[in-house]
Scaffold this motif. Structure first.
Motif, short mmCIF file in Angstrom:
data_model
loop_
_atom_site.label_atom_id
_atom_site.label_comp_id
_atom_site.label_asym_id
_atom_site.label_seq_id
_atom_site.Cartn_x
_atom_site.Cartn_y
_atom_site.Cartn_z
N TYR A 1 0.81 -1.22 0.00
CA TYR A 1 0.00 0.00 0.00
C TYR A 1 0.84 1.27 0.00
O TYR A 1 0.30 2.38 0.14
CB TYR A 1 -0.95 0.01 1.20
CG TYR A 1 -2.04 -1.03 1.11
CD1 TYR A 1 -2.89 -1.08 0.00
CD2 TYR A 1 -2.22 -1.97 2.11
CE1 TYR A 1 -3.88 -2.03 -0.09
CE2 TYR A 1 -3.21 -2.94 2.02
CZ TYR A 1 -4.04 -2.96 0.92
OH TYR A 1 -5.03 -3.91 0.83
N SER A 54 2.99 2.50 2.19
CA SER A 54 2.95 3.23 3.46
C SER A 54 4.29 3.89 3.79
O SER A 54 4.38 4.63 4.78
CB SER A 54 2.56 2.28 4.59
OG SER A 54 1.29 1.72 4.36
N ASN A 66 -2.12 7.21 10.10
CA ASN A 66 -1.97 5.91 9.45
C ASN A 66 -2.39 5.98 7.99
O ASN A 66 -3.16 6.84 7.59
CB ASN A 66 -2.77 4.84 10.20
CG ASN A 66 -4.26 5.14 10.20
OD1 ASN A 66 -4.65 6.28 10.41
ND2 ASN A 66 -5.08 4.15 9.98
N ASN A 118 -3.86 3.99 4.34
CA ASN A 118 -5.08 3.26 4.00
C ASN A 118 -4.88 2.59 2.65
O ASN A 118 -3.95 2.95 1.90
CB ASN A 118 -6.29 4.21 3.99
CG ASN A 118 -6.12 5.33 2.99
OD1 ASN A 118 -6.35 5.16 1.78
ND2 ASN A 118 -5.69 6.50 3.47
N ASP A 174 -14.09 10.72 5.29
CA ASP A 174 -13.03 9.76 4.96
C ASP A 174 -12.55 8.97 6.17
O ASP A 174 -11.64 8.14 6.04
CB ASP A 174 -11.83 10.50 4.35
CG ASP A 174 -12.14 11.08 2.99
OD1 ASP A 174 -13.12 10.64 2.36
OD2 ASP A 174 -11.40 11.98 2.55
N THR A 175 -13.11 9.21 7.33
CA THR A 175 -12.65 8.54 8.55
C THR A 175 -13.79 7.79 9.22
O THR A 175 -14.97 8.07 8.97
CB THR A 175 -12.06 9.55 9.54
OG1 THR A 175 -13.09 10.48 9.93
CG2 THR A 175 -10.90 10.31 8.92
N TYR A 190 -12.33 -0.29 14.39
CA TYR A 190 -10.97 -0.83 14.49
C TYR A 190 -10.83 -1.85 15.60
O TYR A 190 -10.13 -2.85 15.46
CB TYR A 190 -9.97 0.32 14.68
CG TYR A 190 -9.58 1.01 13.40
CD1 TYR A 190 -8.54 0.52 12.62
CD2 TYR A 190 -10.26 2.14 12.96
CE1 TYR A 190 -8.17 1.14 11.43
CE2 TYR A 190 -9.90 2.77 11.78
CZ TYR A 190 -8.87 2.27 11.02
OH TYR A 190 -8.51 2.87 9.84
N SER A 205 -0.56 3.34 -3.46
CA SER A 205 -1.11 1.99 -3.33
C SER A 205 -0.95 1.17 -4.60
O SER A 205 -1.12 1.67 -5.72
CB SER A 205 -2.59 2.08 -2.95
OG SER A 205 -3.16 0.79 -2.90
N ILE A 218 -11.26 9.09 -0.18
CA ILE A 218 -11.40 7.73 0.35
C ILE A 218 -12.86 7.31 0.36
O ILE A 218 -13.21 6.19 -0.01
CB ILE A 218 -10.81 7.65 1.78
CG1 ILE A 218 -9.33 7.99 1.76
CG2 ILE A 218 -11.02 6.28 2.38
CD1 ILE A 218 -8.70 8.11 3.13
#
Length: 342
Positions: A40, A42, A143, A145, A156-157, A164, A254, A322
């Motif tokens: 992804y 990250s 973090n 995604n 988006d959250t 989680y 990603s 997102i």
């Protein structure tokens, strides 16, 4: 000794199995975590420090695991320590001094065991400090995604609880089921039978191999005919992860939107598995040839393919946010299947 803990200490058998099997499963979790981060993207900006701290944790883990592997003082532990520590003798000018310092003398002996026991106890505190910094860096940059897109609005959250917490709890339960199955039914499956034979410096095992989680790097070490260059290649295969954020020149994070990179990623996974099998077998015949080809592919992935992909790869169109990505996928799944014409 380890056998004293297993046989004479109350619940020592369970504690020792927990510790030994837990080490292997800790590496499994870390390898999955690293692979997910690479898939992804990250490691890309603004998370370079987060990624580098993660690689530092991996290095300290490997050092801690190696020193713990020596402590049972079986045949494989003794000769593994002798072979790995002898690698430092390839360092120009200071090699022999480093080896003597690591051994605490002129051979692997009781002084070596005491030093490794002390370091095996102390390094987890270094590990704890690095994990604290890793979590701090995560809170600073946030973090990642699967889309690789930064958060643009509250849409988006999702809240940490229950989304989680429930997802992580489910993963932990699955992990513990497999872990307990190994610990109670096959605690020695991931080890070597010869390591239950007491260390004997006068009897060399037919084939010296480290624990399974070191096998890919061990294969890279043996793939290079020159001792010094082999040591350099082995350490370079790990240290190259530190500069991964700058080797990957693509602007897209990603692999979901990078079709060529996705294929190269899975080829790298296969390559690492092949290196693991090569490391578990003697460096001769076809295994040696396969090991050298796999080593070349490993370094080519990072030093050739990743820098060039950013120039030639055409990524898929990125979603605007997102939430748009999630909603579009949900809408596609909810559409009824097309009916055949009559």
């Amino acid at each position: 000794s380890v056998e004293h803990i297993r046989r004479n200490v109350n619940f020592g058998n369970v504690l020792q199995k927990w510790h030994a099997v837990g080490a292997s499963f800790f590496f499994i979790a870390v390898y999955i975590h690293i692979a997910r981060g690479m898939y992804y993207g990250s490691y890309k900006a603004p998370r370079e420090i987060l990624w580098m701290l993660g690689v530092a944790i991996f290095l300290v883990m490997m050092a801690t695991g190696f020193m713990g592997y020596v402590l049972p003082w079986g045949q494989m532990s003794f000769w593994g320590a002798k072979v790995i520590t002898n690698l430092f003798s390839a360092v120009p000018f200071f090699g022999e001094t480093i080896v003597t310092w690591l051994w605490g003398g002129f051979s692997v002996d009781n002084a070596t065991l005491q030093r490794f026991f002390s370091l095996h106890y102390l390094l987890p505190f270094v590990l704890a400090g690095l994990i604290f910094l890793h979590i701090w860096a995560l809170h600073v940059s946030g973090n990642g995604n699967p889309t690789g897109i930064e958060v643009k609005s509250d849409q988006d959250t999702v809240s940490f609880h229950p989304y989680y917490t429930m997802k992580d709890l489910f993963a932990i339960l699955i992990f513990l089921i497999v872990f307990c199955a190994f610990m109670f039914f096959s605690p020695d499956y991931l080890g070597h039978p010869i390591n239950y034979v007491e260390a004997n410096p006068l009897s060399t095992p037919a084939h010296i191999v480290p624990e399974w989680y070191y096998l890919p790097f061990y294969a890279i070490l043996r793939a290079v005919p020159d001792k010094l260059l082999g040591v350099v290649a082995m350490f370079a295969s790990i240290l190259i992860l530190f500069i991964l954020p700058w080797l990957d020149t693509s602007k897209v994070r990603s692999a979901t939107y990078r079709p060529i990179y996705k294929q190269l990623f899975w080829l790298l996974v296969i390559d690492c598995i092949v290196l693991g099998f090569v490391g578990a077998n003697p460096p001769e015949g076809a295994w040696l040839v396969v090991g050298r080809i796999a080593t070349i592919w490993y370094f080519a992935h990072f030093l050739i393919f990743l820098p060039l992909l950013g120039l030639f790869e055409t990524p898929k169109p990125l979603p605007s946010s997102i939430s748009d990505d999630v909603l579009s996928k949900s809408a596609a799944k909810s559409l009824p299947a097309a009916q055949p014409a009559e």
